[in-house]
Motif scaffolding. Sequence first.
Motif, PDB file in Angstrom:
ATOM      1  N   GLU A 140       0.283  -1.128   0.154  1.00  0.00           N
ATOM      2  CA  GLU A 140      -0.107   0.097  -0.569  1.00  0.00           C
ATOM      3  C   GLU A 140       1.205   1.349   0.230  1.00  0.00           C
ATOM      4  OE1 GLU A 140      -2.427   0.285   3.929  1.00  0.00           O
ATOM      5  OE2 GLU A 140      -3.816   1.458   1.993  1.00  0.00           O
ATOM      6  N   GLU A 141       1.801   1.329   1.230  1.00  0.00           N
ATOM      7  CA  GLU A 141       3.107   2.165   0.495  1.00  0.00           C
ATOM      8  C   GLU A 141       3.586   2.310  -0.354  1.00  0.00           C
ATOM      9  OE1 GLU A 141       4.380   4.534   4.865  1.00  0.00           O
ATOM     10  OE2 GLU A 141       5.897   3.081   4.390  1.00  0.00           O
ATOM     11  N   ALA A 142       3.696   1.256  -0.916  1.00  0.00           N
ATOM     12  CA  ALA A 142       5.010   1.598  -2.263  1.00  0.00           C
ATOM     13  C   ALA A 142       3.886   2.271  -3.446  1.00  0.00           C
ATOM     14  CB  ALA A 142       5.458  -0.320  -2.212  1.00  0.00           C
ATOM     15  N   MET A 143       3.308   1.734  -3.421  1.00  0.00           N
ATOM     16  CA  MET A 143       1.569   2.478  -3.907  1.00  0.00           C
ATOM     17  C   MET A 143       1.617   3.959  -4.299  1.00  0.00           C
ATOM     18  SD  MET A 143      -1.266   1.434  -5.971  1.00  0.00           S
ATOM     19  CE  MET A 143      -2.627   1.663  -4.709  1.00  0.00           C
ATOM     20  N   LYS A 144       1.611   4.549  -3.174  1.00  0.00           N
ATOM     21  CA  LYS A 144       1.598   5.706  -2.399  1.00  0.00           C
ATOM     22  C   LYS A 144       2.743   6.664  -2.574  1.00  0.00           C
ATOM     23  CE  LYS A 144      -0.183   8.012   1.733  1.00  0.00           C
ATOM     24  NZ  LYS A 144       0.799   8.615   1.869  1.00  0.00           N
ATOM     25  N   MET A 145       4.223   6.085  -2.591  1.00  0.00           N
ATOM     26  CA  MET A 145       5.251   6.814  -2.551  1.00  0.00           C
ATOM     27  C   MET A 145       5.524   6.674  -4.026  1.00  0.00           C
ATOM     28  SD  MET A 145       7.742   5.285   0.614  1.00  0.00           S
ATOM     29  CE  MET A 145       7.488   5.489   2.336  1.00  0.00           C
ATOM     30  N   THR A 146       5.613   5.588  -4.456  1.00  0.00           N
ATOM     31  CA  THR A 146       5.408   5.840  -5.644  1.00  0.00           C
ATOM     32  C   THR A 146       5.264   7.005  -7.088  1.00  0.00           C
ATOM     33  OG1 THR A 146       5.855   2.969  -6.490  1.00  0.00           O
ATOM     34  CG2 THR A 146       5.468   4.002  -8.050  1.00  0.00           C
ATOM     35  N   ILE A 147       3.321   6.953  -6.519  1.00  0.00           N
ATOM     36  CA  ILE A 147       2.894   8.100  -7.408  1.00  0.00           C
ATOM     37  C   ILE A 147       3.310   9.727  -7.053  1.00  0.00           C
ATOM     38  CG2 ILE A 147       0.366   9.205  -7.526  1.00  0.00           C
ATOM     39  CD1 ILE A 147      -0.822   6.463  -6.489  1.00  0.00           C
ATOM     40  N   GLU A 148       3.990   9.552  -5.108  1.00  0.00           N
ATOM     41  CA  GLU A 148       4.051  11.441  -5.234  1.00  0.00           C
ATOM     42  C   GLU A 148       5.443  10.845  -5.375  1.00  0.00           C
ATOM     43  OE1 GLU A 148       3.219  11.243  -1.193  1.00  0.00           O
ATOM     44  OE2 GLU A 148       0.995  10.970  -1.215  1.00  0.00           O
ATOM     45  N   ALA A 149       6.175  10.434  -6.075  1.00  0.00           N
ATOM     46  CA  ALA A 149       7.143  10.256  -6.130  1.00  0.00           C
ATOM     47  C   ALA A 149       7.833  10.877  -7.420  1.00  0.00           C
ATOM     48  CB  ALA A 149       8.178   9.194  -6.447  1.00  0.00           C
ATOM     49  N   PHE A 150       6.577  11.218  -8.649  1.00  0.00           N
ATOM     50  CA  PHE A 150       7.363  11.565  -9.702  1.00  0.00           C
ATOM     51  C   PHE A 150       7.384  13.136  -9.218  1.00  0.00           C
ATOM     52  CE2 PHE A 150       5.806   7.412 -11.031  1.00  0.00           C
ATOM     53  CZ  PHE A 150       7.158   7.077 -12.337  1.00  0.00           C
ATOM     54  N   CYS A 169       7.431  -6.375  -1.957  1.00  0.00           N
ATOM     55  CA  CYS A 169       8.000  -6.979  -3.973  1.00  0.00           C
ATOM     56  C   CYS A 169       6.647  -7.827  -3.825  1.00  0.00           C
ATOM     57  CB  CYS A 169       9.024  -7.190  -4.597  1.00  0.00           C
ATOM     58  SG  CYS A 169      10.366  -5.747  -4.130  1.00  0.00           S
ATOM     59  N   HIS A 170       6.964  -8.919  -2.412  1.00  0.00           N
ATOM     60  CA  HIS A 170       6.241 -10.329  -2.923  1.00  0.00           C
ATOM     61  C   HIS A 170       5.342 -10.362  -1.832  1.00  0.00           C
ATOM     62  CE1 HIS A 170       9.090 -11.640  -5.533  1.00  0.00           C
ATOM     63  NE2 HIS A 170       8.267 -11.130  -5.757  1.00  0.00           N
ATOM     64  N   ALA A 171       4.472  -9.303  -1.800  1.00  0.00           N
ATOM     65  CA  ALA A 171       3.379  -9.408   0.151  1.00  0.00           C
ATOM     66  C   ALA A 171       2.389  -9.152  -0.865  1.00  0.00           C
ATOM     67  CB  ALA A 171       3.391  -8.716   0.791  1.00  0.00           C
ATOM     68  N   ARG A 172       1.054  -9.757  -0.976  1.00  0.00           N
ATOM     69  CA  ARG A 172      -0.017  -9.183  -0.923  1.00  0.00           C
ATOM     70  C   ARG A 172      -0.819  -8.441  -0.371  1.00  0.00           C
ATOM     71  NH1 ARG A 172      -1.425 -11.494  -6.423  1.00  0.00           N
ATOM     72  NH2 ARG A 172       0.499 -13.724  -6.691  1.00  0.00           N
ATOM     73  N   GLN A 173      -1.826  -7.323  -0.783  1.00  0.00           N
ATOM     74  CA  GLN A 173      -2.520  -6.523  -0.191  1.00  0.00           C
ATOM     75  C   GLN A 173      -3.927  -6.446  -1.031  1.00  0.00           C
ATOM     76  OE1 GLN A 173      -0.228  -3.677   1.247  1.00  0.00           O
ATOM     77  NE2 GLN A 173      -0.895  -3.208   3.600  1.00  0.00           N
ATOM     78  N   LEU A 174      -4.698  -6.192   0.399  1.00  0.00           N
ATOM     79  CA  LEU A 174      -6.078  -5.753  -0.757  1.00  0.00           C
ATOM     80  C   LEU A 174      -6.189  -3.883  -0.903  1.00  0.00           C
ATOM     81  CD1 LEU A 174      -8.587  -6.286  -1.641  1.00  0.00           C
ATOM     82  CD2 LEU A 174      -9.586  -5.991   0.728  1.00  0.00           C
ATOM     83  N   LEU A 175      -6.014  -3.788  -1.461  1.00  0.00           N
ATOM     84  CA  LEU A 175      -5.845  -2.027  -2.492  1.00  0.00           C
ATOM     85  C   LEU A 175      -6.908  -1.324  -3.042  1.00  0.00           C
ATOM     86  CD1 LEU A 175      -2.123  -2.086  -2.990  1.00  0.00           C
ATOM     87  CD2 LEU A 175      -3.102  -2.318  -0.529  1.00  0.00           C
ATOM     88  N   ASP A 176      -7.088  -0.936  -2.472  1.00  0.00           N
ATOM     89  CA  ASP A 176      -7.360   0.832  -3.393  1.00  0.00           C
ATOM     90  C   ASP A 176      -6.931   1.174  -4.395  1.00  0.00           C
ATOM     91  OD1 ASP A 176      -9.786   0.937  -1.748  1.00  0.00           O
ATOM     92  OD2 ASP A 176      -8.525   2.044  -0.249  1.00  0.00           O
ATOM     93  N   LEU A 177      -7.794   0.760  -5.861  1.00  0.00           N
ATOM     94  CA  LEU A 177      -7.525   0.790  -7.296  1.00  0.00           C
ATOM     95  C   LEU A 177      -6.828   2.421  -7.384  1.00  0.00           C
ATOM     96  CD1 LEU A 177      -7.996  -1.902  -9.602  1.00  0.00           C
ATOM     97  CD2 LEU A 177      -5.849  -1.730  -7.830  1.00  0.00           C
ATOM     98  N   PRO A 178      -6.215   2.972  -7.926  1.00  0.00           N
ATOM     99  CA  PRO A 178      -5.685   4.635  -8.054  1.00  0.00           C
ATOM    100  C   PRO A 178      -6.620   4.624  -9.780  1.00  0.00           C
ATOM    101  CG  PRO A 178      -3.239   3.131  -8.365  1.00  0.00           C
ATOM    102  CD  PRO A 178      -4.035   2.118  -7.485  1.00  0.00           C
ATOM    103  N   ALA A 179      -6.374   5.835  -9.832  1.00  0.00           N
ATOM    104  CA  ALA A 179      -7.107   6.062 -10.776  1.00  0.00           C
ATOM    105  C   ALA A 179      -6.065   6.122 -11.688  1.00  0.00           C
ATOM    106  CB  ALA A 179      -8.127   7.303 -10.927  1.00  0.00           C
ATOM    107  N   ILE A 180      -6.556   5.815 -13.084  1.00  0.00           N
ATOM    108  CA  ILE A 180      -4.640   5.715 -14.523  1.00  0.00           C
ATOM    109  C   ILE A 180      -5.614   6.753 -15.784  1.00  0.00           C
ATOM    110  CG2 ILE A 180      -3.075   4.862 -15.737  1.00  0.00           C
ATOM    111  CD1 ILE A 180      -3.327   2.207 -14.244  1.00  0.00           C
ATOM    112  N   ASN A 181      -4.821   7.679 -15.578  1.00  0.00           N
ATOM    113  CA  ASN A 181      -5.015   8.456 -16.523  1.00  0.00           C
ATOM    114  C   ASN A 181      -3.976   8.708 -17.238  1.00  0.00           C
ATOM    115  OD1 ASN A 181      -7.825   9.460 -15.240  1.00  0.00           O
ATOM    116  ND2 ASN A 181      -6.137  10.624 -13.863  1.00  0.00           N
ATOM    117  N   PRO A 182      -4.249   9.148 -19.136  1.00  0.00           N
ATOM    118  CA  PRO A 182      -3.470   8.315 -20.498  1.00  0.00           C
ATOM    119  C   PRO A 182      -2.837  10.063 -19.556  1.00  0.00           C
ATOM    120  CG  PRO A 182      -5.682   8.529 -21.361  1.00  0.00           C
ATOM    121  CD  PRO A 182      -5.623   8.729 -19.187  1.00  0.00           C
ATOM    122  N   ALA A 183      -0.989   9.363 -20.080  1.00  0.00           N
ATOM    123  CA  ALA A 183      -0.334  10.844 -19.121  1.00  0.00           C
ATOM    124  C   ALA A 183      -0.745  11.551 -20.816  1.00  0.00           C
ATOM    125  CB  ALA A 183       1.316  10.393 -19.196  1.00  0.00           C
TER     126      ALA A 183
END
Lengths: 601, 177
Positions: A140-150, A169-183
Amino acid sequence: MGKKILLGNEAIAYGILAGGANMVASYPGTPASEVCEAAMKLVKKHDLPCHVEWSINEKTAVEVAYANAIASLRSAAIMKQVGLNVASDPVMSAAYMGTAGGFLLVVADDPGPHSSQTEQDTRFFAMHAKIPVLDPSSPEEAMKMTIEAFEFSEQYHTPVILRPTTRVCHARQLLDLPAINPASRQPDFRKDPYRWAATPGPRLVLHKELNEKLARIALHEWARPKRVFGQPGARLAIVSSGVAYAYIMDVLKAFDRWPDVCVYKVDMPYPMDHSLLLRIAQAHEKVLVVEETEPVIEMQFPNRERVSGRIDGTVPNTGELTPEIVMRVLDEVTGVPREPEDGAARKQRRPSLCAGCGHRGAFYAIKKALPKGIYTSDIGCYTLGLNLGGVDTCLCMGAAVSQAAGFYHAFKNTVNPPPIAAIIGDSTYFHAGIPPTINALVTGARFVLVILDNATTAMTGHQPTPATGCVTNDYAGRTLQLEEVLRGCGVQTVFVHDPYDVKGFTEITKKAYSLSEDQGVVAVIARHPCIRDRQALKDQAVYAMDITEECTACGYCVEQFECPALEMGDERAHIDPSLCIGCGVCVHICPHNAIKAERRL
Amino acid sequence: MMEPDRTGRQVFMVGRGGQGILLLAKALAELASRKGMKVITSETHGMAMRGGTVTASLKIGSYMSPLIPAGSADMLIGLEESEAQDHLHMLRPGGVSVVNAPQQGPFDFTVDATGRALEMGSPGSVNMIVLGLAASILGFTLPEIRTVIQEISPEKFVSKNIEGVEAGFDSRESKSH
């Protein structure tokens, strides 16, 4: 966009695309491989304007992705920690030059190590390279940090490293999917040769600029350890980051035998706000730093009088941290008496080449053809050839070829120089085998170069290679065969043979060795598709296997061929039908002709 | 055992590389999350998967980390008998073991999944048979399990996998315990 159970690496891929990346470049390596795979799937599924490629190696991946970032777009380059060693040249320079668009390096560490050569800590590398590094504690945190890192990368014009570890990397977690908009951004490369092509003089200026930038970054919110548990005046302060932090929180919640403890979480272990570290060290009687794998945060405490961790040996300085180790350390530091531990040694079954793997026949044949030889090998499934005595060295990607040359030169003036075989996989050869082949030829080295060609990057989960094509999301591309590459490097003779034919392969290897006297490096491509490729498996003959009474239980097959389906019984060897795929190769191994095969399909 | 309002549950899984422990772990995680529970899992990839010991863990509830400390698992699932035996120390006192084994031995629940899978003509179904048994003990219903298997299996294996979980699920009924 709903919820989904995501693998940590898939969560990072979502983060990369939700963060607006237009380019993803990677070379596979456990535990990082699934990031690029997942990104490629998402780009296809959502039809995003993003170029995703399996680059030939990590250095190339970083260089390709960096160009996109200095053209003001957003890029991610993804690799495992030892891949960063390969990519270190461009990474070190990119830190000085900075970036125009967002530039994220995802570098996965493997404390343990589970599937790596070293336990190196990328946060240390980040400090060495002067690049900010984020240490996520969960998918969960990896996803959030990745988005903010840009955003962060563009704000400070710096590359950013996200450093997940295997357990993220190899943990699984139930996550809220983020919105993906074409760059939607257009490329914009502003020529600035004093930055993008800087010679030593301007580099000094860039270095000074980098130091000032890092000082500003050390004031960012991410650089401040945050108290997330316990009271401000607690006797013991635990400072932690990454998955170690998650272990701490779980054991503190599950067992309440450590009173008077508070926890500070670190998001960005470099650069850090040192004044805050000093304040933490002054506010508590004791400070314990728990982090993987090296004392990166611990080292940055301006005064370590009250600080313990890896430097003073409180936390073990090798191996992966586990909840058990964290609990033991907490007991020691707080003086809680420990229950005696169950010290029973646990057996761990060693991994081996799959039953039916084509590599096994090749190793067996090489040993037959070049007895008492030196077998230099490399990184991949085939490192497991060491179980059957077919691998003497395994240093790093590509070293099979250069080490073969090195051994040749070391022994060339002795009375009976040993025959030498360099044994390397197809993907590894493309990655790092080409320059050492040229080097060997032009320096007059003599050896047989065996390329184990299973038409895939098997160990990391079957990524494509330059010979199979489909290395990008949108371009079928030309393919490049190993034969073409070898001839282009100056190798005069290239044999291609299926290692399932052990006898034939042995003869060819012998012939290659005798030819190498004149030609230096002679190549033998051992071509048999990975049997984990279901289609390839379907296409090959299947035999019903049996061991007859002629078996003397000599153990030769189990030791020299080491197929997991072959087991030694008291009176004879057995074939485990649940593991045997019926390849029939072991028939040619038994010295008593006791293994029989009957063609089924 | 699986009420959402109860405190967390930790399931430790062990087998050998190639037995399909990842799909087993994924299926249990999906089953739990569809009941509205938080889940976090951990799994083995890479070199370790080539025939070596492979472990996975599933934690259901408000956990932050994916690993289970020794002596605290509520359930141990073993796809292979000797691996299960070697990992009994992962269980908490009172935790239950669910193992692929021809005989009961030291375990709480067993099914001869290897034998059943061979009878069914699909030696690769061991993981699904054990999953069926474990999921039934955890309180999931057969329709719930079928739905998840349908969604997470590669298309070609859906019917084989469902056949496997059904065999495992039914094995509990046919055995008094």
